[in-house]
Design an enzyme around this catalytic site. Structure first.
Site, mmCIF file in Angstrom:
data_model
loop_
_atom_site.group_PDB
_atom_site.id
_atom_site.type_symbol
_atom_site.label_atom_id
_atom_site.label_comp_id
_atom_site.label_asym_id
_atom_site.label_seq_id
_atom_site.Cartn_x
_atom_site.Cartn_y
_atom_site.Cartn_z
ATOM 1 N N HIS A 68 1.002 -1.292 -0.089
ATOM 2 C CA HIS A 68 0.309 -0.324 -0.209
ATOM 3 C C HIS A 68 0.998 1.258 -0.286
ATOM 4 O O HIS A 68 0.652 2.087 -1.041
ATOM 5 C CB HIS A 68 -0.904 0.616 1.419
ATOM 6 C CG HIS A 68 -2.009 1.516 1.686
ATOM 7 N ND1 HIS A 68 -1.074 2.217 1.956
ATOM 8 C CD2 HIS A 68 -2.401 2.006 1.099
ATOM 9 C CE1 HIS A 68 -2.140 3.257 1.974
ATOM 10 N NE2 HIS A 68 -3.438 3.054 0.679
ATOM 11 N N GLU A 71 2.264 1.951 -3.102
ATOM 12 C CA GLU A 71 1.532 2.199 -4.303
ATOM 13 C C GLU A 71 1.142 4.195 -3.899
ATOM 14 O O GLU A 71 0.872 4.699 -5.427
ATOM 15 C CB GLU A 71 -0.280 1.958 -3.778
ATOM 16 C CG GLU A 71 -1.362 2.191 -4.513
ATOM 17 C CD GLU A 71 -2.876 2.779 -4.255
ATOM 18 O OE1 GLU A 71 -3.074 3.792 -3.916
ATOM 19 O OE2 GLU A 71 -3.332 2.036 -3.064
ATOM 20 N N HIS A 72 0.286 4.426 -2.724
ATOM 21 C CA HIS A 72 0.951 6.156 -2.546
ATOM 22 C C HIS A 72 2.065 6.279 -3.334
ATOM 23 O O HIS A 72 2.251 7.752 -3.627
ATOM 24 C CB HIS A 72 1.486 6.340 -1.613
ATOM 25 C CG HIS A 72 -0.288 6.560 -0.549
ATOM 26 N ND1 HIS A 72 -0.559 7.006 0.191
ATOM 27 C CD2 HIS A 72 -1.657 4.502 -0.930
ATOM 28 C CE1 HIS A 72 -1.970 7.214 0.255
ATOM 29 N NE2 HIS A 72 -2.260 5.848 0.297
ATOM 30 N N GLU A 144 -3.877 7.956 7.483
ATOM 31 C CA GLU A 144 -4.574 7.406 7.487
ATOM 32 C C GLU A 144 -5.682 5.983 8.057
ATOM 33 O O GLU A 144 -6.647 5.254 7.909
ATOM 34 C CB GLU A 144 -4.731 7.141 5.372
ATOM 35 C CG GLU A 144 -5.457 6.038 4.451
ATOM 36 C CD GLU A 144 -5.086 5.606 3.569
ATOM 37 O OE1 GLU A 144 -5.292 4.812 2.950
ATOM 38 O OE2 GLU A 144 -4.439 6.450 3.017
#
Length: 426
Positions: A68, A71-72, A144
């Protein structure tokens, strides 16, 4: 070489390219549609925390949340102009997502397709990480993660996965934890990128209004060859069929309790998975579809409402049948669902129930071929399952009454089930 793949049943065609770079390219042009939708995916998700690459005999374990985090970070580049700004100039809408078993980058557009495709291919292949930018992202993703812990729908799902699974990393939040992402640095990101973002571990799927020959030319021009010495090999822990716990409860700001119910199934792969999915989807429709006795009685008694839904949850070494919704008495829903399943196991399925459910499931699959996003996602899903796009609808068409009866006997066992509930704070 472009391979043409046809479905006589649907009278549909798409194209597959096993590109010299190692990338698999799946192209599904759809005449009469106004949009094009592209997905560029890698077989790398949150569960891939223990892996080795190439000739390395030793497995390494990395912190949870790296997929993840990558991905960012891939949307940023060295010149300071992120990919979103580039897509804005072509009018395309772009995004990305990380799931348990994949990471995908996407755009949808009604024009300037070729320019947008070049942007997609180029930015995913151009990683740029520094310790300073990684540290900044740790703060953003940490926030987040904290926010997701307060989202009832997210919390009720991951609580269920913690109840169902004993060892499998599917039980861990996709983004990791605040503590795990604090261990990520630029060197680790580059290592995971080189391992999993190889063309031979990736797939490009495009559906909708585009010229497939021009798309193939752009792939030829933009895609870098894979480094075959870094081919990824992920390792999953042994997982028992028994659940970790039967019930888990939490409290958050909700007006009505939320529930997730799961039945743990034996993981299978390839065409065995396709067959299991086809049979289970028909079975779930029989037991809990809107025309079922369970649904009518639970709805009339206000135990469930229109939020009630089901999902076949599957990936590498995990497989479960999930139900979710909201109810003021979720335990009564769980009990009613178990009674309904038990009743079918004891008394059997009526042929008319099977026929109605099979038609409903088959119809849903046919309608799915009218949606460009659904087709792109299905192309990638089928590829990662090592099957073809049309295999699922063929499997549904081939399912027999006896197939579903046999599947019922060994599926959705109460002893392998669990419930997760998120109650109101007050």
């Amino acid at each position: 070489m472009i391979q043409e793949l046809k479905s006589e049943r649907l009278n549909e065609t798409y194209y597959r390219i096993d590109h010299p770079s190692g990338l698999t390219v799946l192209l599904y042009p759809m005449a009469g549609f106004s949009t094009a939708y592209a997905l560029y995916g890698t077989r790398y998700g949150s569960i891939d925390t223990t892996f080795r690459s190439g000739d390395n005999e030793e497995f390494i374990t990395v912190p949870e949340g790296v997929a993840h985090f990558l991905e960012h970070k891939l949307f940023e580049n060295e010149d300071g102009v992120d990919a979103f700004e580039l897509f804005a100039k072509t009018g395309a809408s772009a995004n990305a997502f990380t799931s348990f078993d994949r990471t995908c980058y996407e755009f949808t557009c009604t024009g300037h397709f070729e320019e947008s495709l070049e942007i997609l291919l180029n930015f995913v292949q151009s990683p740029y990480f520094t310790e300073k930018t990684v540290e900044k992202e740790q703060g953003i993703i940490g926030q987040e993660i904290r926010m997701l812990q307060d989202r009832p729908g997210w919390k009720v799902l991951f609580n269920l996965l913690n109840a169902l699974y004993v060892n499998h990393p599917v039980r861990v939040d996709i983004g990791g934890t605040v503590e795990s992402i604090a261990e990520i640095d630029a060197e680790l990101l580059y290592r995971c990128y080189r391992t999993f973002y190889n063309a031979n571990n990736m797939v490009l799927a495009i559906a909708g209004n585009f010229d497939y020959k021009k798309a193939a030319e752009i792939v030829d021009r933009c895609v870098k060859p894979a480094d075959s010495s870094l081919k990824a090999d992920s390792k999953m822990p042994a997982e028992p069929l028994e659940v970790a716990q039967k019930k888990i409860e939490d409290k958050l700001e909700v007006s009505v309790p939320l529930f997730n119910i799961g039945y743990k199934e034996l993981p299978v792969s390839g065409m065995n998975l396709v067959k299991a999915l086809a049979e289970l989807e028909i079975l779930v429709e029989i037991v809990t579809g809107e025309g079922s006795r369970f649904y009518r009685e639970a709805y009339d008694a206000s135990l469930i409402n229109s939020t009630f839904s089901s999902e076949l949850f599957t990936g590498p070494n995990y497989f479960a049948v999930l139900f979710d919704g909201e109810s003021r008495e979720p335990m009564k829903v769980y009990e009613a669902l178990n009674r309904a399943i038990s009743g079918f196991k004891k008394n059997g399925i009526l042929p008319d129930e099977f026929d109605t459910a099979k038609r409903a499931v088959y119809g849903r699959y046919v309608r799915g071929f009218n949606n460009v996003e659904n087709i792109s996602y299905s192309l990638i899903t089928a590829h990662f399952q090592n099957v073809g796009l049309y295999d699922m609808i063929e499997a549904v068409a081939a399912v027999t009454f006896d197939d579903v009866t046999k599947r019922l006997a060994g599926s959705m066992e109460e002893g392998r089930s669990a419930i997760s509930i998120v109650n109101p704070i007050q």
